[in-house]
Design a protein around this motif. Structure first.
Motif, PDB file in Angstrom:
ATOM      1  N   ILE A 181     -51.334 -23.925 -28.177  1.00 57.88           N
ATOM      2  CA  ILE A 181     -50.570 -24.790 -27.287  1.00 57.88           C
ATOM      3  C   ILE A 181     -49.347 -24.006 -26.840  1.00 57.88           C
ATOM      4  N   LEU A 182     -48.964 -24.164 -25.586  1.00 59.19           N
ATOM      5  CA  LEU A 182     -47.840 -23.434 -25.028  1.00 59.19           C
ATOM      6  C   LEU A 182     -46.585 -24.305 -25.075  1.00 59.19           C
ATOM      7  N   ILE A 183     -45.583 -23.868 -25.835  1.00 57.35           N
ATOM      8  CA  ILE A 183     -44.285 -24.535 -25.879  1.00 57.35           C
ATOM      9  C   ILE A 183     -43.492 -24.001 -24.688  1.00 57.35           C
ATOM     10  N   GLU A 184     -42.965 -24.908 -23.855  1.00 54.45           N
ATOM     11  CA  GLU A 184     -42.303 -24.474 -22.636  1.00 54.45           C
ATOM     12  C   GLU A 184     -40.819 -24.778 -22.605  1.00 54.45           C
ATOM     13  N   GLY A 185     -40.286 -25.317 -23.686  1.00 53.70           N
ATOM     14  CA  GLY A 185     -38.855 -25.570 -23.726  1.00 53.70           C
ATOM     15  C   GLY A 185     -38.402 -26.018 -25.097  1.00 53.70           C
ATOM     16  N   ILE A 186     -37.113 -25.773 -25.377  1.00 60.55           N
ATOM     17  CA  ILE A 186     -36.457 -26.249 -26.588  1.00 60.55           C
ATOM     18  C   ILE A 186     -35.344 -27.166 -26.133  1.00 60.55           C
ATOM     19  N   VAL A 187     -35.270 -28.360 -26.721  1.00 53.16           N
ATOM     20  CA  VAL A 187     -34.267 -29.343 -26.347  1.00 53.16           C
ATOM     21  C   VAL A 187     -33.481 -29.727 -27.600  1.00 53.16           C
ATOM     22  N   TYR A 188     -32.156 -29.671 -27.499  1.00 55.01           N
ATOM     23  CA  TYR A 188     -31.281 -30.091 -28.590  1.00 55.01           C
ATOM     24  C   TYR A 188     -30.670 -31.432 -28.213  1.00 55.01           C
ATOM     25  N   VAL A 189     -30.743 -32.409 -29.120  1.00 59.28           N
ATOM     26  CA  VAL A 189     -30.186 -33.740 -28.884  1.00 59.28           C
ATOM     27  C   VAL A 189     -29.321 -34.138 -30.082  1.00 59.28           C
ATOM     28  N   PRO A 190     -28.415 -35.119 -29.911  1.00 61.10           N
ATOM     29  CA  PRO A 190     -27.565 -35.546 -31.020  1.00 61.10           C
ATOM     30  C   PRO A 190     -28.364 -36.107 -32.189  1.00 61.10           C
ATOM     31  N   ALA A 191     -27.753 -36.102 -33.344  1.00 54.68           N
ATOM     32  CA  ALA A 191     -28.419 -36.511 -34.577  1.00 54.68           C
ATOM     33  C   ALA A 191     -28.945 -37.942 -34.544  1.00 54.68           C
ATOM     34  N   GLY A 192     -28.275 -38.852 -33.913  1.00 60.56           N
ATOM     35  CA  GLY A 192     -28.689 -40.253 -33.930  1.00 60.56           C
ATOM     36  C   GLY A 192     -29.759 -40.623 -32.926  1.00 60.56           C
ATOM     37  N   THR A 193     -30.295 -39.673 -32.204  1.00 63.90           N
ATOM     38  CA  THR A 193     -31.286 -39.949 -31.164  1.00 63.90           C
ATOM     39  C   THR A 193     -32.626 -40.323 -31.781  1.00 63.90           C
ATOM     40  N   THR A 194     -33.194 -41.427 -31.321  1.00 60.10           N
ATOM     41  CA  THR A 194     -34.519 -41.843 -31.776  1.00 60.10           C
ATOM     42  C   THR A 194     -35.556 -41.225 -30.853  1.00 60.10           C
ATOM     43  N   VAL A 195     -36.348 -40.309 -31.421  1.00 61.05           N
ATOM     44  CA  VAL A 195     -37.363 -39.603 -30.639  1.00 61.05           C
ATOM     45  C   VAL A 195     -38.561 -39.351 -31.542  1.00 61.05           C
ATOM     46  N   ALA A 196     -39.744 -39.348 -30.946  1.00 61.23           N
ATOM     47  CA  ALA A 196     -40.979 -39.155 -31.721  1.00 61.23           C
ATOM     48  C   ALA A 196     -41.895 -38.188 -30.977  1.00 61.23           C
ATOM     49  N   VAL A 197     -42.822 -37.606 -31.711  1.00 65.50           N
ATOM     50  CA  VAL A 197     -43.838 -36.750 -31.100  1.00 65.50           C
ATOM     51  C   VAL A 197     -44.596 -37.580 -30.067  1.00 65.50           C
ATOM     52  N   ASP A 198     -44.925 -36.981 -28.951  1.00 61.63           N
ATOM     53  CA  ASP A 198     -45.619 -37.581 -27.807  1.00 61.63           C
ATOM     54  C   ASP A 198     -44.707 -38.376 -26.884  1.00 61.63           C
ATOM     55  N   ASP A 199     -43.400 -38.476 -27.169  1.00 59.89           N
ATOM     56  CA  ASP A 199     -42.486 -39.100 -26.221  1.00 59.89           C
ATOM     57  C   ASP A 199     -42.380 -38.219 -24.989  1.00 59.89           C
ATOM     58  N   LYS A 200     -41.995 -38.817 -23.867  1.00 59.42           N
ATOM     59  CA  LYS A 200     -41.869 -38.096 -22.596  1.00 59.42           C
ATOM     60  C   LYS A 200     -40.395 -37.805 -22.326  1.00 59.42           C
ATOM     61  N   ILE A 201     -40.116 -36.598 -21.852  1.00 58.02           N
ATOM     62  CA  ILE A 201     -38.767 -36.195 -21.481  1.00 58.02           C
ATOM     63  C   ILE A 201     -38.809 -35.708 -20.040  1.00 58.02           C
ATOM     64  N   THR A 202     -37.802 -36.093 -19.257  1.00 55.33           N
ATOM     65  CA  THR A 202     -37.671 -35.606 -17.894  1.00 55.33           C
ATOM     66  C   THR A 202     -36.373 -34.819 -17.790  1.00 55.33           C
ATOM     67  N   PHE A 203     -36.481 -33.599 -17.273  1.00 53.81           N
ATOM     68  CA  PHE A 203     -35.304 -32.759 -17.056  1.00 53.81           C
ATOM     69  C   PHE A 203     -35.483 -32.023 -15.738  1.00 53.81           C
ATOM     70  N   GLU A 204     -34.505 -32.154 -14.849  1.00 54.99           N
ATOM     71  CA  GLU A 204     -34.554 -31.545 -13.523  1.00 54.99           C
ATOM     72  C   GLU A 204     -35.874 -31.838 -12.803  1.00 54.99           C
ATOM     73  N   SER A 205     -36.271 -33.087 -12.826  1.00 54.61           N
ATOM     74  CA  SER A 205     -37.460 -33.605 -12.135  1.00 54.61           C
ATOM     75  C   SER A 205     -38.781 -33.048 -12.655  1.00 54.61           C
ATOM     76  N   VAL A 206     -38.787 -32.456 -13.845  1.00 57.06           N
ATOM     77  CA  VAL A 206     -40.015 -31.979 -14.472  1.00 57.06           C
ATOM     78  C   VAL A 206     -40.239 -32.791 -15.740  1.00 57.06           C
ATOM     79  N   ASP A 207     -41.478 -33.218 -15.962  1.00 60.00           N
ATOM     80  CA  ASP A 207     -41.817 -34.031 -17.124  1.00 60.00           C
ATOM     81  C   ASP A 207     -42.361 -33.164 -18.253  1.00 60.00           C
ATOM     82  N   TYR A 208     -41.928 -33.477 -19.477  1.00 58.00           N
ATOM     83  CA  TYR A 208     -42.342 -32.753 -20.671  1.00 58.00           C
ATOM     84  C   TYR A 208     -42.764 -33.757 -21.734  1.00 58.00           C
ATOM     85  N   LYS A 209     -43.557 -33.271 -22.680  1.00 61.77           N
ATOM     86  CA  LYS A 209     -43.987 -34.082 -23.820  1.00 61.77           C
ATOM     87  C   LYS A 209     -43.450 -33.439 -25.092  1.00 61.77           C
ATOM     88  N   VAL A 210     -42.907 -34.271 -25.991  1.00 62.23           N
ATOM     89  CA  VAL A 210     -42.384 -33.769 -27.261  1.00 62.23           C
ATOM     90  C   VAL A 210     -43.565 -33.375 -28.145  1.00 62.23           C
TER      91      VAL A 210
END
Length: 107
Positions: free
Chosen positions: A52-81
């Motif tokens: 699998i190709l990892i295409e980005g690393i994202v750092y978020v604050p400690a209290g952020t609720t996030v799970a594998v398979d969640d969707k992230i959008t950054f600069e109009s591009v969609d990513y999957k955790v």
């Protein structure tokens, strides 16, 4: 040492909610989160032998609720955790969360 001063970008975080009648992933509403997005390309070997190709690393604050398979959008591009790593500070608490993301491919 806190990395909160480096979290100077904003990502859209969508929690994975369910699947529709066609088997496609359905995501919840958007939550804007302070983050640091770094484009990085590396491969991960899965237990079944595929890559699998990892295409980005994202750092978020400690209290952020996030799970594998969640969707992230950054600069109009969609990513999957794909991966979640919690950075532990010297007192045993979580300092920040590091996410590995791949490009979003709707199923």
């Amino acid at each position: 040492m806190s990395i909160n001063g480096l979290l100077n970008q904003t990502i859209g975080l969508y929690s994975k909610a369910s699947y529709d009648e066609y088997g496609r992933e359905v995501v919840g509403g958007i939550l804007n989160v302070r983050a640091r997005f770094q484009r990085q390309t590396k491969q991960r070997l899965l237990p079944n032998g595929s890559l699998i190709l990892i295409e980005g690393i994202v750092y978020v604050p400690a209290g952020t609720t996030v799970a594998v398979d969640d969707k992230i959008t950054f600069e109009s591009v969609d990513y999957k955790v794909y991966g979640i790593n919690k950075a532990i500070n010297g007192t045993g608490g979580v300092n920040h969360i590091k996410l590995e993301v791949t490009k979003w491919k709707a199923t």
